[in-house]
Write a protein that holds these residues in place. Sequence first.
Motif, short mmCIF file in Angstrom:
data_model
loop_
_atom_site.label_atom_id
_atom_site.label_comp_id
_atom_site.label_asym_id
_atom_site.label_seq_id
_atom_site.Cartn_x
_atom_site.Cartn_y
_atom_site.Cartn_z
N UNK A 186 -15.37 44.09 -23.25
CA UNK A 186 -14.35 43.25 -23.88
C UNK A 186 -12.99 43.94 -23.94
N UNK A 187 -12.94 45.24 -23.66
CA UNK A 187 -11.75 46.05 -23.88
C UNK A 187 -10.45 45.44 -23.38
N UNK A 188 -10.39 45.12 -22.10
CA UNK A 188 -9.11 44.67 -21.55
C UNK A 188 -8.72 43.29 -22.06
N UNK A 189 -9.70 42.48 -22.47
CA UNK A 189 -9.40 41.13 -22.94
C UNK A 189 -8.82 41.12 -24.35
N UNK A 193 -3.55 37.89 -22.81
CA UNK A 193 -3.53 36.53 -23.35
C UNK A 193 -4.78 35.81 -22.86
N UNK A 194 -5.93 36.28 -23.32
CA UNK A 194 -7.21 35.77 -22.82
C UNK A 194 -7.77 34.70 -23.74
N UNK A 195 -8.69 33.92 -23.21
CA UNK A 195 -9.31 32.87 -24.00
C UNK A 195 -10.52 33.42 -24.75
N UNK A 196 -10.95 32.69 -25.75
CA UNK A 196 -12.15 33.07 -26.50
C UNK A 196 -13.37 33.12 -25.58
N UNK A 238 -13.49 35.12 -36.05
CA UNK A 238 -13.96 33.96 -36.80
C UNK A 238 -13.51 32.65 -36.18
N UNK A 239 -12.34 32.64 -35.55
CA UNK A 239 -11.86 31.43 -34.90
C UNK A 239 -11.29 31.80 -33.53
N UNK A 240 -11.06 30.81 -32.70
CA UNK A 240 -10.65 31.07 -31.32
C UNK A 240 -9.34 31.83 -31.22
N UNK A 241 -8.46 31.67 -32.17
CA UNK A 241 -7.14 32.29 -32.10
C UNK A 241 -7.12 33.70 -32.67
N UNK A 242 -8.19 34.12 -33.33
CA UNK A 242 -8.22 35.44 -33.96
C UNK A 242 -8.47 36.53 -32.92
N UNK A 243 -8.37 37.77 -33.40
CA UNK A 243 -8.56 38.95 -32.56
C UNK A 243 -10.02 39.14 -32.16
#
Length: 510
Positions: A186-189, A193-196, A238-243
């Motif tokens: 997951x590191x580079x994502x 500006x990657x998607x969930x 917790x949500x798609x926009x979070x880290x």
Amino acid sequence: MLPKSIHPSLEPQTKTLHNKPTLTSSITSLLKPLSSPQIPRSWIFFTVLFIQILLLCNLRMFSSPIPSPLPAPIVHHSSQALDQCGSGKVFVYDLPQTFNYEILQNCDNLNPWGSRCNSLSNNGFGLNAAALAGIVPEDLLPAWHWTDQFVTEVIFHNRLLNHRCRVKEPESATAFYIPFYAGLAVGKYLWLNSTAEERDRRCDMMLRWVMDQPFFKRSNGWDHFITMGRITWDFRRSSERDWGSSCIYKPGLRNVTRLLIERNPWDYFDVGVPYPTGFHPRSKSDVTRWQNFVHERQRSALFCFAGAPRRAFRQDFRGILLSQCREAGESCRTVNCTGTRCSNGTSAILETFLDSDFCLQPRGDSFTRRSIFDCMVAGSIPVFFWRRSAYLQYELFLPVEPGSYSVYIDRNAVKNGTVTVKNVLEKFTRERVRQMREKVIEYIPRLIYANTKDGLDDMKDAFDVAIEGVLKRTIKCYAALLVTDSGLVIMLIKIPLSCSRFSSVFLEQS
């Protein structure tokens, strides 16, 4: 339903209960109706839960302790092997290589800023730290590397493949290791500006594979463990926009023990393990040689700080410490870690820690930082300002009494000017400093990852401590379950809080 091979190790607990006449009669009367085939399964389930609560409320009535849990039977091994593997055996899943080795082979593309091939070389230890010549003893120089802080997945996988308690037959295993390089995947994502979906893809693929395995289905994963080579918050979106990714929140991973360099203190299944440092001894003698070296080291500074200010933060605490360090004059030394200067350690950091009695350890980007372990390996005494930086993180690896090896200073008192770090540290006598340093040096083996296939003989390094801890957790949950002749789980004895959710899993499968 529990496998029959576990039953013999549980019989002593059953016999112990029979010696308690007050509790036995009530339990017996409750259990008799359960043998009736007309009783609906839902009534059995709720009756059992009631019995569990009853037992938990009456545990204090027991006049003698319940015997320590016994491991599940192990067959076809010599007595010597049994002694070495008293905590149990490990089975390593043969995951498809897309989840581990192919990630390493793609090392040029794991970081949006450049290749990670050098940092992942030498089985994850990184390039040899030749620049430390003249700072560390010459005979120990080959044991030092420029090690990345996010490589525990590689280190644990390599060691487990050669572990003396690894078994090839899953039927003989106490615990099951999932060698998925979740952090590297997951590191580079995390920075693009990657998607969930991109951040979760490999975790989802891994869980589909693992959850289809029969031994995972048997326990719903509670006797499985995984190394996730980053902090827990990188896997708790917790949500798609979070880290980060949401890997830890996936249903298949909720019961799996997770080894992380920073844990969530309120999640039992998170276990904090030390950040990798640059010291990877090749033998027990390397460790004792290093311990003697740092013990005899003459230290000229009272305290030090290696780090960079966080100017974007209002009332930046690191900036306050750097200011106090400057005001302390020769009593304090600093290392400027602006940018990536200290990413994998530098000779200046090690030399500064070797020359200082105390090292300041404010929180990093999260509550913990690798510098804690770099500092202690150098024999310097850590000074904490957040309890979550160490005391609630690494219980398996650090002394039980925080004051025996570290100093805690209220950060709010530092912020409002009530105290200065120098004034606090100057109050420790030379004898007290000596005692604290000796405790730090005593624990160095538990903070490092050895560069050997077989460990350090009778000396336990961080890997050994972590695996033993995982196996003991698994054994406790096995032994907490009492089983009838028909295989029905009827109650939990001396149950750890961690095992409570497992009861429903086995009841539903019975």
